[in-house]
Design a protein around this motif. Structure first.
Motif, mmCIF file in Angstrom:
data_model
loop_
_atom_site.group_PDB
_atom_site.id
_atom_site.type_symbol
_atom_site.label_atom_id
_atom_site.label_comp_id
_atom_site.label_asym_id
_atom_site.label_seq_id
_atom_site.Cartn_x
_atom_site.Cartn_y
_atom_site.Cartn_z
ATOM 1 N N ALA A 124 -122.273 -38.148 -27.437
ATOM 2 C CA ALA A 124 -121.665 -38.166 -26.092
ATOM 3 C C ALA A 124 -121.100 -39.757 -26.318
ATOM 4 O O ALA A 124 -120.125 -40.001 -25.460
ATOM 5 C CB ALA A 124 -122.744 -38.205 -25.069
ATOM 6 N N ASP A 125 -121.903 -40.942 -26.993
ATOM 7 C CA ASP A 125 -121.386 -42.291 -27.150
ATOM 8 C C ASP A 125 -120.498 -42.528 -28.158
ATOM 9 O O ASP A 125 -120.114 -43.510 -28.442
ATOM 10 C CB ASP A 125 -122.475 -43.169 -26.911
ATOM 11 N N LEU A 157 -126.134 -38.966 -20.262
ATOM 12 C CA LEU A 157 -125.591 -40.371 -20.414
ATOM 13 C C LEU A 157 -126.333 -41.148 -19.325
ATOM 14 O O LEU A 157 -126.005 -42.348 -19.340
ATOM 15 C CB LEU A 157 -124.048 -40.203 -20.046
ATOM 16 N N GLY A 198 -118.281 -39.110 -24.101
ATOM 17 C CA GLY A 198 -118.861 -38.783 -23.073
ATOM 18 C C GLY A 198 -117.811 -39.259 -21.835
ATOM 19 O O GLY A 198 -117.893 -38.722 -20.631
#
Length: 356
Positions: free
Chosen positions: A220-221, A88, A232
């Motif tokens: 993650a997003d 990230l 995330g």
């Protein structure tokens, strides 16, 4: 052949080779150290007797605060939570994770944090990343009244992949001998108070990443409805410090023992403060497990025992409260606007935790 000499191996070089040619930029390190000094100085108090850059950090112990002083120390790391930080590009929170984890570890024994040192290692030094990490360390140290008096920033080319780093820390605190919290005064019938965590804190990330990123295939997003936020964001929530509320409960003589729920979960951390001949019974209906943990369990069909010895399950601190101090402990927690759950009791047993 006997008597023959080895011919020198020819070396091709266009000129003198420097440390920078081997991947270590001393000048970049010096620039980062200047920024680190400024960030560390924000945490200094009158007890810090040395500057950042000395061979060792000097700290004067105030004996008026600790008449019969005992030093309490702990060391830890952030673990594979760093993998999520790399992906990230979020580096300012991991410093807080590290400091708060270490602070909690000594606070549950009644100690006041005094000073902290960090170890940061990466392949190639990236000044902006270092500054973000150390800012997080500095902010958390200041919030916990702890001086950041030194550490090590190591460049290790060839050892770490580009963009990767490792972060560890060491803390020292103090407590007067008669104020140490050991759990030895715990008795059958004492009540267990559970204080909420802010997510996974810094433990269980290897399993969590496997389940979320490999089994479920999330990014993650990616927003995940089952946990009501992006993957995330859920994983990067900062490991909270319990120092403030621990101090209040300790000052009110409301705790016989306290367990910081980290690696090993409730199942392996709570027994560390239970005397011989005692165990703990946990009422699973006494708090609502946060959706992140229930979703992880569903994704991997993870057994309950495995969940409770891998994750904190939404409980980051357990306080053992004597039965006659329950009312007072509740009043202290309520005045501090601290959420809590009465999650069980101390029972006779062999230092194990049962769930029902």
């Amino acid at each position: 052949m006997e008597g023959a000499s080895l011919a020198p191996i020819p070396v091709k070089s266009s000129g003198p080779i420097s440390y920078a040619d081997a991947g270590v930029d001393i000048s970049a390190a010096d620039r980062s150290k200047d920024k680190i000094k400024l960030l560390a100085r924000r945490t200094f108090n009158k007890n810090v007797l040395s500057e950042i850059g000395s061979f060792g950090g000097l700290f004067g112990l105030d004996l008026s605060k600790f008449p019969d002083p005992v030093l309490v120390s702990s060391a830890d790391g952030v673990g594979t939570k760093l993998k999520v930080a790399f992906e990230l590009g979020i580096h300012h929170t991991v410093g807080g994770d590290l400091v708060n984890h270490c602070v909690n570890d000594i606070a549950v024994q009644g100690a006041t944090p005094l000073f902290f040192l960090d170890y940061l290692a990466m392949g190639k030094l990236e000044g902006n990343v270092v500054e973000k990490i150390v800012t997080g360390l500095s902010d958390a140290c200041k919030a916990n009244g702890c001086a950041l008096i030194g550490g090590e920033t190591a460049q290790m080319p060839g050892f770490y992949q580009p963009g990767d780093y490792d972060l560890a820390g060491f803390i020292v605190g103090a407590v007067s001998k008669d104020r140490i919290i050991t759990g030895e005064k715990t008795q059958v019938g004492d009540v267990l108070f559970g204080l909420p965590s802010t997510g996974l804190h810094t433990n269980g990330y290897s399993l969590a990443r496997k389940l979320l990123f490999e089994v479920a295939g999330y990014t993650a997003d990616q927003y995940v409805g089952a946990i009501k936020e992006k993957t995330g964001a859920a994983l990067m929530k900062t490991h909270r410090s319990y120092l403030g509320i621990i101090r209040k409960l300790h000052a009110g003589d409301c705790v016989a023992g306290m367990a910081h729920i980290t690696g090993g979960g409730i199942s392996e951390n709570l027994p560390r403060v239970l005397p011989k001949g005692m165990g703990a019974h946990i009422d699973l209906t006494s708090w609502q497990v946060p959706p992140l943990f229930t979703h992880l369990q569903e994704l991997g069909q993870v057994e309950q025992d495995e969940m409770f010895r891998t994750f904190n399950m939404g409980i980051g601190l357990i306080c053992v409260v004597p039965a006659d101090k329950v009312k007072k402990a509740k009043a202290i927690l309520n005045r501090a606007n601290e959420r809590f759950h009465v999650i069980g009791r101390v029972v006779r047993g062999d230092r194990k935790v049962s769930y029902a």
